[in-house]
Design a protein around this motif. Structure first.
Motif, short mmCIF file in Angstrom:
data_model
loop_
_atom_site.label_atom_id
_atom_site.label_comp_id
_atom_site.label_asym_id
_atom_site.label_seq_id
_atom_site.Cartn_x
_atom_site.Cartn_y
_atom_site.Cartn_z
N VAL A 126 0.86 -1.18 0.00
CA VAL A 126 0.00 0.00 0.00
C VAL A 126 0.90 1.23 0.00
O VAL A 126 1.89 1.28 0.75
CB VAL A 126 -0.93 0.02 1.22
N LEU A 127 0.59 2.19 -0.85
CA LEU A 127 1.44 3.35 -1.05
C LEU A 127 0.68 4.64 -0.79
O LEU A 127 -0.49 4.78 -1.19
CB LEU A 127 1.97 3.37 -2.49
N ASP A 128 1.33 5.57 -0.14
CA ASP A 128 0.77 6.91 -0.02
C ASP A 128 0.87 7.64 -1.35
O ASP A 128 1.71 7.32 -2.20
CB ASP A 128 1.51 7.70 1.06
N ARG A 129 0.04 8.64 -1.52
CA ARG A 129 0.15 9.51 -2.69
C ARG A 129 1.47 10.30 -2.60
O ARG A 129 2.06 10.39 -1.51
CB ARG A 129 -1.04 10.46 -2.76
N PRO A 130 1.95 10.87 -3.71
CA PRO A 130 3.17 11.68 -3.65
C PRO A 130 3.04 12.78 -2.60
O PRO A 130 1.96 13.33 -2.37
CB PRO A 130 3.28 12.26 -5.05
N GLY A 131 4.17 13.12 -1.97
CA GLY A 131 4.15 14.04 -0.85
C GLY A 131 3.56 15.40 -1.16
O GLY A 131 2.96 16.03 -0.28
N ASP A 132 3.72 15.88 -2.40
CA ASP A 132 3.21 17.20 -2.75
C ASP A 132 1.81 17.17 -3.36
O ASP A 132 1.30 18.22 -3.75
CB ASP A 132 4.17 17.89 -3.74
N MET A 133 1.23 15.98 -3.46
CA MET A 133 -0.12 15.86 -4.04
C MET A 133 -1.17 16.17 -2.98
O MET A 133 -1.21 15.52 -1.93
CB MET A 133 -0.35 14.45 -4.58
N PRO A 134 -2.04 17.16 -3.21
CA PRO A 134 -3.14 17.38 -2.27
C PRO A 134 -4.06 16.15 -2.23
O PRO A 134 -4.02 15.30 -3.12
CB PRO A 134 -3.87 18.60 -2.86
N ASN A 135 -4.88 16.06 -1.20
CA ASN A 135 -5.81 14.95 -1.08
C ASN A 135 -7.03 15.23 -1.94
O ASN A 135 -8.06 15.73 -1.47
CB ASN A 135 -6.22 14.76 0.39
N LEU A 136 -6.91 14.91 -3.22
CA LEU A 136 -7.92 15.26 -4.22
C LEU A 136 -8.84 14.09 -4.50
O LEU A 136 -8.58 12.95 -4.14
CB LEU A 136 -7.22 15.69 -5.51
N ASN A 137 -9.94 14.39 -5.21
CA ASN A 137 -10.88 13.36 -5.64
C ASN A 137 -10.37 12.71 -6.92
O ASN A 137 -11.01 12.75 -7.97
CB ASN A 137 -12.26 13.99 -5.85
N ASN A 138 -9.17 12.11 -6.83
CA ASN A 138 -8.55 11.50 -8.01
C ASN A 138 -9.23 10.19 -8.36
O ASN A 138 -9.10 9.21 -7.63
CB ASN A 138 -7.06 11.27 -7.76
N GLU A 139 -9.93 10.17 -9.49
CA GLU A 139 -10.65 8.98 -9.93
C GLU A 139 -9.95 8.25 -11.06
O GLU A 139 -10.37 7.17 -11.45
CB GLU A 139 -12.08 9.34 -10.34
N GLY A 140 -8.89 8.85 -11.60
CA GLY A 140 -8.17 8.21 -12.69
C GLY A 140 -6.69 8.13 -12.39
O GLY A 140 -6.13 9.00 -11.72
N PHE A 141 -6.04 7.05 -12.88
CA PHE A 141 -4.61 6.85 -12.68
C PHE A 141 -4.08 6.07 -13.87
O PHE A 141 -4.67 5.06 -14.27
CB PHE A 141 -4.35 6.08 -11.38
N ALA A 142 -2.98 6.53 -14.45
CA ALA A 142 -2.39 5.85 -15.60
C ALA A 142 -0.87 5.91 -15.52
O ALA A 142 -0.30 6.93 -15.13
CB ALA A 142 -2.86 6.48 -16.91
N ILE A 143 -0.23 4.80 -15.90
CA ILE A 143 1.23 4.69 -15.94
C ILE A 143 1.65 4.59 -17.40
O ILE A 143 1.11 3.77 -18.16
CB ILE A 143 1.71 3.45 -15.18
N ALA A 144 2.61 5.42 -17.81
CA ALA A 144 3.09 5.37 -19.18
C ALA A 144 3.76 4.03 -19.46
O ALA A 144 4.28 3.37 -18.54
CB ALA A 144 4.07 6.51 -19.44
N PRO A 145 3.76 3.57 -20.72
CA PRO A 145 4.45 2.31 -21.05
C PRO A 145 5.92 2.35 -20.65
O PRO A 145 6.54 3.42 -20.59
CB PRO A 145 4.30 2.24 -22.58
N ALA A 146 6.49 1.18 -20.37
CA ALA A 146 7.86 1.09 -19.86
C ALA A 146 8.87 1.77 -20.77
O ALA A 146 9.89 2.29 -20.30
CB ALA A 146 8.23 -0.38 -19.66
N ALA A 147 8.59 1.79 -22.07
CA ALA A 147 9.52 2.41 -23.02
C ALA A 147 9.68 3.90 -22.79
O ALA A 147 10.63 4.52 -23.29
CB ALA A 147 9.06 2.15 -24.45
#
Length: 331
Positions: A281-302
């Protein structure tokens, strides 16, 4: 729908069962985040995100995003440090999403680009907002320059999934290739044996995973022809709600993202003893406010550069007029 009833999985722990979530670790990347969209362009209700061209190419230069009200699909491309709608092909303002019969306003909460196309997950028809309608829709995103899209295929999961309030149903969707599942000994909870793709003719090359806000659970489906959907497995994330799912092929991790309900935490799950199990389990990035983030995407490894892999979040509440925020993962 020829789906699997909930009672058939009665011996399996409830997908929404809490307790898997332990102490959270620091975000494994930079603490800093930045806005990544034009101020006030999207407004509220931007939800799921997914990189890729929808043909299996893993294109880091295309980002799909869905808005849940009105149901809209955006094809985004980079413009400097921001992501903006593709100006070509009728995508400049996004495209309104309708069901296969051409009607309705599909409340799109999640999106995933796969080798089989671009798929959206909906929890209701905004034209009938008091009724739950949990569906997966496939869209032909190359079907012309019009300003709307009708689903090319759809699968109604409403009767098979746990009862949910109309605005607390499917929030997330991801796709995991059969080759990965079989190589890692994924188990089919329906049969009690190892997952055999051949047992689900016409389902394509992988399973579609949807996450429910109401349970925090994930439900894996083989999507067949003519709207047939069969549940193969379900499992908990440890969160009381899940807002997005992202499968990372290079590491074999399934990411489950929660919004401000869980202080913006994310969980990673890996296949252990035949099932996806919470690994960290991971915390959000330290500078990220506690937002209503409903989407998350990771760029391809390349897209890894200087030891950093780009990641993006979408904020349904559009804090300060921005719906997209960019950060990084160590790679």
């Amino acid at each position: 729908m020829a789906g699997l009833g909930l009672g058939c999985l009665a011996a399996v722990p409830a997908a929404g069962a809490a307790g898997a979530r332990g102490p959270a670790a620091e975000w494994p990347g930079d603490a800093s985040v930045r806005t990544a969209d034009e101020k006030d362009f999207f407004g509220e209700n931007l939800s799921g995100l997914s990189f890729g061209s929808g043909d299996g190419s893993g294109d880091a230069g295309v980002l799909w995003a869905v808005k849940n009200g009105p149901g809209t699909l955006y094809r985004l491309v980079p413009d400097g440090e921001d992501w903006v709608p593709d100006p070509s092909g009728g995508w400049a303002d996004g495209k309104a999403l309708h069901y296969a019969d051409g009607g309705g306003d599909a409340d799109a909460e999640g999106v995933v680009a796969t080798p089989e196309g671009v798929f959206a997950a909906t929890e209701r028809d905004n034209d009938e907002e008091d009724e739950s309608s949990q569906r997966i829709l496939r869209f032909d995103t190359g079907s012309g320059s019009g300003d709307s899209l009708d689903a090319a295929e759809e699968w109604d999961l409403t009767a098979d999934l746990p009862d949910s309030e109309p605005n607390a149903g499917i929030e997330a969707i991801s796709w995991v290739p059969d080759a990965f599942l079989t190589a890692h000994g994924f188990k089919d909870q329906r049969t009690g044996g190892s997952y055999d793709p051949g047992g689900y003719p016409g389902h394509g090359g992988g399973l579609y995973l949807v996450g429910l806000e109401s349970t925090g659970g994930v439900y894996a489906y083989a999507l067949g022809e003519d709207g047939e959907a069969t549940r193969v497995a379900d499992f908990p994330t440890g969160f009381e709600a899940v807002m997005d799912l992202e499968f990372e092929p290079g590491t074999g991790r399934l990411w489950a993202a929660c919004d401000d309900t869980c202080d913006g935490q994310l969980a990673t799950l890996t296949v252990e003893d035949g099932a996806f199990t919470v690994d960290q389990v991971l915390d959000r990035p330290g500078d990220m406010p506690n937002l209503n983030n409903e989407g998350f995407a990771i760029a391809p490894a390349a897209a890894c550069a200087a030891g950093r892999l780009p990641v993006l979040w979408s904020d349904d509440g559009s804090e300060d007029g921005h719906a997209l925020r960019a950060g990084s993962l160590t790679c």
